[in-house]
Write a protein that holds these residues in place. Structure first.
Motif, PDB file in Angstrom:
ATOM      1  N   VAL A  22       6.728   8.491   4.404  1.00 33.40           N
ATOM      2  CA  VAL A  22       6.584   9.743   3.667  1.00 33.40           C
ATOM      3  C   VAL A  22       7.218  10.883   4.462  1.00 33.40           C
ATOM      4  CG1 VAL A  22       4.931  11.426   2.756  1.00 33.40           C
ATOM      5  CG2 VAL A  22       4.485   8.973   2.525  1.00 33.40           C
ATOM      6  N   PRO A  23       8.121  11.669   3.857  1.00 29.57           N
ATOM      7  CA  PRO A  23       8.696  12.828   4.548  1.00 29.57           C
ATOM      8  C   PRO A  23       7.608  13.847   4.905  1.00 29.57           C
ATOM      9  CG  PRO A  23      10.002  12.246   2.634  1.00 29.57           C
ATOM     10  CD  PRO A  23       8.745  11.443   2.547  1.00 29.57           C
ATOM     11  N   VAL A  24       7.703  14.410   6.085  1.00 26.92           N
ATOM     12  CA  VAL A  24       6.713  15.379   6.557  1.00 26.92           C
ATOM     13  C   VAL A  24       6.758  16.626   5.667  1.00 26.92           C
ATOM     14  CG1 VAL A  24       6.018  16.858   8.472  1.00 26.92           C
ATOM     15  CG2 VAL A  24       6.847  14.533   8.925  1.00 26.92           C
ATOM     16  N   GLY A  25       5.612  17.006   5.142  1.00 28.58           N
ATOM     17  CA  GLY A  25       5.531  18.162   4.254  1.00 28.58           C
ATOM     18  C   GLY A  25       5.438  17.801   2.793  1.00 28.58           C
ATOM     19  N   ALA A  26       5.799  16.559   2.448  1.00 26.41           N
ATOM     20  CA  ALA A  26       5.701  16.103   1.056  1.00 26.41           C
ATOM     21  C   ALA A  26       4.295  15.592   0.770  1.00 26.41           C
ATOM     22  CB  ALA A  26       6.725  15.006   0.781  1.00 26.41           C
ATOM     23  N   GLU A  79      16.678  13.652   3.942  1.00 28.35           N
ATOM     24  CA  GLU A  79      17.870  14.111   4.657  1.00 28.35           C
ATOM     25  C   GLU A  79      18.330  15.473   4.148  1.00 28.35           C
ATOM     26  OE1 GLU A  79      20.777  11.089   4.159  1.00 28.35           O
ATOM     27  OE2 GLU A  79      19.651   9.570   5.294  1.00 28.35           O
ATOM     28  N   LEU A  80      18.335  15.667   2.834  1.00 27.25           N
ATOM     29  CA  LEU A  80      18.762  16.945   2.271  1.00 27.25           C
ATOM     30  C   LEU A  80      17.889  18.098   2.748  1.00 27.25           C
ATOM     31  CD1 LEU A  80      19.504  15.873  -1.418  1.00 27.25           C
ATOM     32  CD2 LEU A  80      21.172  16.790   0.206  1.00 27.25           C
ATOM     33  N   LEU A  81      16.602  17.841   2.905  1.00 17.65           N
ATOM     34  CA  LEU A  81      15.664  18.893   3.299  1.00 17.65           C
ATOM     35  C   LEU A  81      15.434  18.923   4.804  1.00 17.65           C
ATOM     36  CD1 LEU A  81      13.064  18.421   0.414  1.00 17.65           C
ATOM     37  CD2 LEU A  81      14.735  20.259   0.660  1.00 17.65           C
ATOM     38  N   GLY A  82      16.080  18.022   5.543  1.00 18.75           N
ATOM     39  CA  GLY A  82      15.940  18.001   6.994  1.00 18.75           C
ATOM     40  C   GLY A  82      14.555  17.610   7.452  1.00 18.75           C
ATOM     41  N   LEU A  83      13.932  16.657   6.769  1.00 21.53           N
ATOM     42  CA  LEU A  83      12.563  16.255   7.068  1.00 21.53           C
ATOM     43  C   LEU A  83      12.537  14.880   7.720  1.00 21.53           C
ATOM     44  CD1 LEU A  83      10.901  17.246   3.653  1.00 21.53           C
ATOM     45  CD2 LEU A  83      11.072  18.650   5.739  1.00 21.53           C
ATOM     46  N   SER A  84      11.736  14.742   8.758  1.00 20.70           N
ATOM     47  CA  SER A  84      11.504  13.425   9.347  1.00 20.70           C
ATOM     48  C   SER A  84      10.480  12.678   8.497  1.00 20.70           C
ATOM     49  CB  SER A  84      10.991  13.562  10.779  1.00 20.70           C
ATOM     50  OG  SER A  84       9.774  14.314  10.801  1.00 20.70           O
ATOM     51  N   GLY A  88      11.934   1.885  -4.559  1.00 17.14           N
ATOM     52  CA  GLY A  88      11.479   0.531  -4.260  1.00 17.14           C
ATOM     53  C   GLY A  88      11.852   0.052  -2.868  1.00 17.14           C
ATOM     54  N   PRO A  89      11.718  -1.278  -2.618  1.00 13.46           N
ATOM     55  CA  PRO A  89      11.898  -1.824  -1.271  1.00 13.46           C
ATOM     56  C   PRO A  89      13.314  -2.291  -0.939  1.00 13.46           C
ATOM     57  CG  PRO A  89      10.973  -3.490  -2.705  1.00 13.46           C
ATOM     58  CD  PRO A  89      11.132  -2.257  -3.549  1.00 13.46           C
ATOM     59  N   THR A  90      14.245  -2.266  -1.899  1.00 13.27           N
ATOM     60  CA  THR A  90      15.570  -2.832  -1.647  1.00 13.27           C
ATOM     61  C   THR A  90      16.482  -1.822  -0.962  1.00 13.27           C
ATOM     62  OG1 THR A  90      16.377  -2.187  -3.828  1.00 13.27           O
ATOM     63  CG2 THR A  90      15.324  -4.335  -3.650  1.00 13.27           C
ATOM     64  N   ASN A  91      17.613  -2.325  -0.467  1.00  9.48           N
ATOM     65  CA  ASN A  91      18.525  -1.480   0.312  1.00  9.48           C
ATOM     66  C   ASN A  91      19.160  -0.362  -0.505  1.00  9.48           C
ATOM     67  OD1 ASN A  91      18.097  -2.908   2.670  1.00  9.48           O
ATOM     68  ND2 ASN A  91      19.776  -4.346   2.302  1.00  9.48           N
ATOM     69  N   ASP A  92      19.285  -0.554  -1.820  1.00  2.00           N
ATOM     70  CA  ASP A  92      19.899   0.489  -2.636  1.00  2.00           C
ATOM     71  C   ASP A  92      18.870   1.474  -3.206  1.00  2.00           C
ATOM     72  OD1 ASP A  92      18.730  -1.175  -4.472  1.00  2.00           O
ATOM     73  OD2 ASP A  92      20.557  -1.583  -5.619  1.00  2.00           O
ATOM     74  N   ASP A  93      17.602   1.334  -2.821  1.00  2.00           N
ATOM     75  CA  ASP A  93      16.566   2.300  -3.188  1.00  2.00           C
ATOM     76  C   ASP A  93      16.504   3.366  -2.098  1.00  2.00           C
ATOM     77  OD1 ASP A  93      15.657   1.113  -5.604  1.00  2.00           O
ATOM     78  OD2 ASP A  93      14.518  -0.364  -4.466  1.00  2.00           O
ATOM     79  N   VAL A  94      17.272   4.428  -2.278  1.00  2.00           N
ATOM     80  CA  VAL A  94      17.429   5.420  -1.195  1.00  2.00           C
ATOM     81  C   VAL A  94      17.034   6.832  -1.634  1.00  2.00           C
ATOM     82  CG1 VAL A  94      19.237   4.083  -0.052  1.00  2.00           C
ATOM     83  CG2 VAL A  94      19.872   5.753  -1.799  1.00  2.00           C
ATOM     84  N   THR A  95      16.328   6.960  -2.741  1.00  2.00           N
ATOM     85  CA  THR A  95      15.953   8.293  -3.223  1.00  2.00           C
ATOM     86  C   THR A  95      15.084   9.018  -2.208  1.00  2.00           C
ATOM     87  OG1 THR A  95      16.071   7.555  -5.520  1.00  2.00           O
ATOM     88  CG2 THR A  95      14.801   9.538  -5.073  1.00  2.00           C
ATOM     89  N   ARG A  96      14.110   8.322  -1.648  1.00  4.38           N
ATOM     90  CA  ARG A  96      13.197   8.929  -0.668  1.00  4.38           C
ATOM     91  C   ARG A  96      13.961   9.407   0.564  1.00  4.38           C
ATOM     92  NH1 ARG A  96      11.205   4.678   0.208  1.00  4.38           N
ATOM     93  NH2 ARG A  96       9.578   4.609  -1.385  1.00  4.38           N
ATOM     94  N   GLU A  97      14.794   8.538   1.105  1.00  2.00           N
ATOM     95  CA  GLU A  97      15.533   8.878   2.320  1.00  2.00           C
ATOM     96  C   GLU A  97      16.548   9.992   2.066  1.00  2.00           C
ATOM     97  OE1 GLU A  97      13.843   4.841   2.644  1.00  2.00           O
ATOM     98  OE2 GLU A  97      14.982   5.912   1.107  1.00  2.00           O
ATOM     99  N   SER A  98      17.199   9.950   0.907  1.00  2.00           N
ATOM    100  CA  SER A  98      18.210  10.969   0.588  1.00  2.00           C
ATOM    101  C   SER A  98      17.583  12.349   0.471  1.00  2.00           C
ATOM    102  CB  SER A  98      18.913  10.605  -0.730  1.00  2.00           C
ATOM    103  OG  SER A  98      19.625   9.401  -0.608  1.00  2.00           O
ATOM    104  N   THR A  99      16.429  12.436  -0.146  1.00  4.95           N
ATOM    105  CA  THR A  99      15.757  13.727  -0.297  1.00  4.95           C
ATOM    106  C   THR A  99      15.308  14.254   1.055  1.00  4.95           C
ATOM    107  OG1 THR A  99      14.974  12.998  -2.466  1.00  4.95           O
ATOM    108  CG2 THR A  99      13.951  14.960  -1.549  1.00  4.95           C
TER     109      THR A  99
END
Length: 428
Positions: free
Chosen positions: A132-136, A95-100, A82-93
């Motif tokens: 959207v992470p590049v490649g997803a 980062e783990l995969l090294g995707l911009s 979602g849009p809130t500050n604690d919705d970080v699933t997208r960003e965390s994934t």
């Protein structure tokens, strides 16, 4: 809704793990119905969920995804998009995969259309969901704002992972169509026989799982290629048969031959749905007269869309005076036998039938407990009556010495099953 009590099947073709994020899940404020539903959907594909992990909102999801992706072939992550500050699933994934990440034009257009229809502006926080992470691959969300995302296994190859990762929204109305339309087709493509695989759920009532095992399991186990499982539901038991078409058809026929009178549906409909459907088809009406269940039976029936076409009267006659006034139960009958008795259940059903003008009437009178029982009629005792136009009234005694909520569930289930049997011409 269900508890898996037994599973006899071949090893899963893929290792699949669930990661659920949401502080409300950890605190118990929200029940994780998504996990149960996904488990059932994956079982239909021949895949057992190997592990479920629940973490609070925020950064904990990163570690959970990292651990799951290192073990599993498929990781399904729900929540945190979602849009809130604690919705970080997208960003965390990412980062783990090294995707911009880049802003996706299609998702942006969806968000603008979504909020324009509601006369609201698209905020900067909301536009985070278009990153959207590049490649997803984007998974369309037709019922909300946050799209899902699919990361094919090759994106994790540099980390030694072979895991396909799906990020899914948390709300059930959003995640369910996404799993059905976007996730399951991709998972089928990953399994050797996924496209041709079949699954049948035969829902049984009026019989326990141990009796099902005794009557049919050995014969079912002897069918090559058939995967067998059981799930307890709300007063019923699902027999799950999965595999290729031939073995599944053979197994289904065995269940029909051995347990046919107990089968209430083969399409996962619950008993109240079957009752309303059958009454609608026959053009008949039902009325109820409840004491100890306090309207629970009527509530279950009216949970079904279309119930108003076949259900017109639901009496809650908790007090003896109410039984006399509204159902015409004689006072001397109550005094002689007591409210919890076969004669009173009979009088309640027949009085309900007469007062309502229905085709069938069900009555319930009992002792829900834990207090109020006697040596002759201990707590958990209940009498259920069924009166039908032109047919003999039937009363059955049951004994459910359990919690009050479970007592109401099983009693209402037994009452509806008596009616189901009558309408199908089965012995009651």
């Amino acid at each position: 809704m269900t508890d898996v009590i037994a599973t006899i099947c071949s090893p899963p073709m893929l290792r699949l793990e669930l990661v659920n994020t949401g502080t409300e899940l950890c605190l118990g404020d929200t029940i994780n119905t998504n996990a149960a539903w996904i488990g059932q959907r994956m079982a239909a594909l021949g895949i057992e969920v190997a592990r479920q992990t629940i973490v609070p909102d925020g950064g904990a999801v990163r570690e959970a995804i990292e651990e799951a992706a290192a073990r599993a072939d498929v990781v399904l992550v729900s929540g945190g998009l979602g849009p809130t500050n604690d919705d970080v699933t997208r960003e965390s994934t990412a980062e783990l995969l090294g995707l911009s990440m880049v802003q996706d034009a299609t998702v942006t257009a969806h968000l603008e259309a979504y909020f324009t229809k509601r006369n609201k502006p698209v905020s900067a926080a909301t536009l985070r969901q278009a990153m959207v992470p590049v490649g997803a691959s984007v998974l369309e969300n037709a019922f909300g704002t946050a799209p899902g995302l699919y990361f094919p296994a090759e994106l994790g190859a540099s980390r030694g992972w072979h895991s396909h990762i799906f990020l899914l929204p948390g709300p059930p109305r959003e995640i369910k169509p996404m799993v059905e339309n976007c996730v399951e087709p991709r998972i089928r493509a990953l399994t050797p026989d996924g496209a041709s695989r079949q699954v049948i759920y035969l829902k049984l009532t009026g019989i326990g799982e141990s009796d099902i095992v005794e009557k049919a399991e050995k014969e079912l186990q002897a069918v090559p290629g058939l995967e067998l499982g059981y799930c307890i539901g709300k007063g019923d038991v699902d027999v799950r048969l999965a595999g290729q078409a031939g073995p599944v058809a053979t197994g289904a026929q065995i269940v029909r031959d051995r347990l046919g009178e107990f089968i209430l549906s083969e399409d996962r409909r619950v008993l109240e749905e079957v009752i309303i459907h059958t009454l609608t088809e026959s053009g008949e009406w039902l009325a109820t007269a409840e004491s100890c269940t306090g309207g629970y039976l009527a509530s279950r029936l009216t949970d079904v869309s279309g119930a108003s076409k076949v259900f017109g009267h639901g009496f809650v006659t908790y007090a003896n005076e109410a039984k006399e006034k509204h159902l015409g139960v004689p006072a001397d009958l109550l005094q002689l036998h007591g409210a919890v008795s076969e004669p009173v259940a009979r009088a309640m059903a027949e009085g309900c039938l007469q007062v309502s003008g229905a085709n069938h009437a069900l009555s319930i009178t009992g002792i829900a407990g834990p207090t109020g029982g006697t040596e002759e009629k201990p707590a958990g005792t209940v009498f259920i009556g069924l009166a039908s136009l032109g047919q003999e009234t039937v009363v059955r005694r049951f004994f459910y010495p359990i919690s009050r909520d479970r007592f109401k569930l099983l009693t209402s289930q037994a009452a509806m099953d008596m009616l189901r049997r009558r309408m199908k011409g089965l012995p009651i």
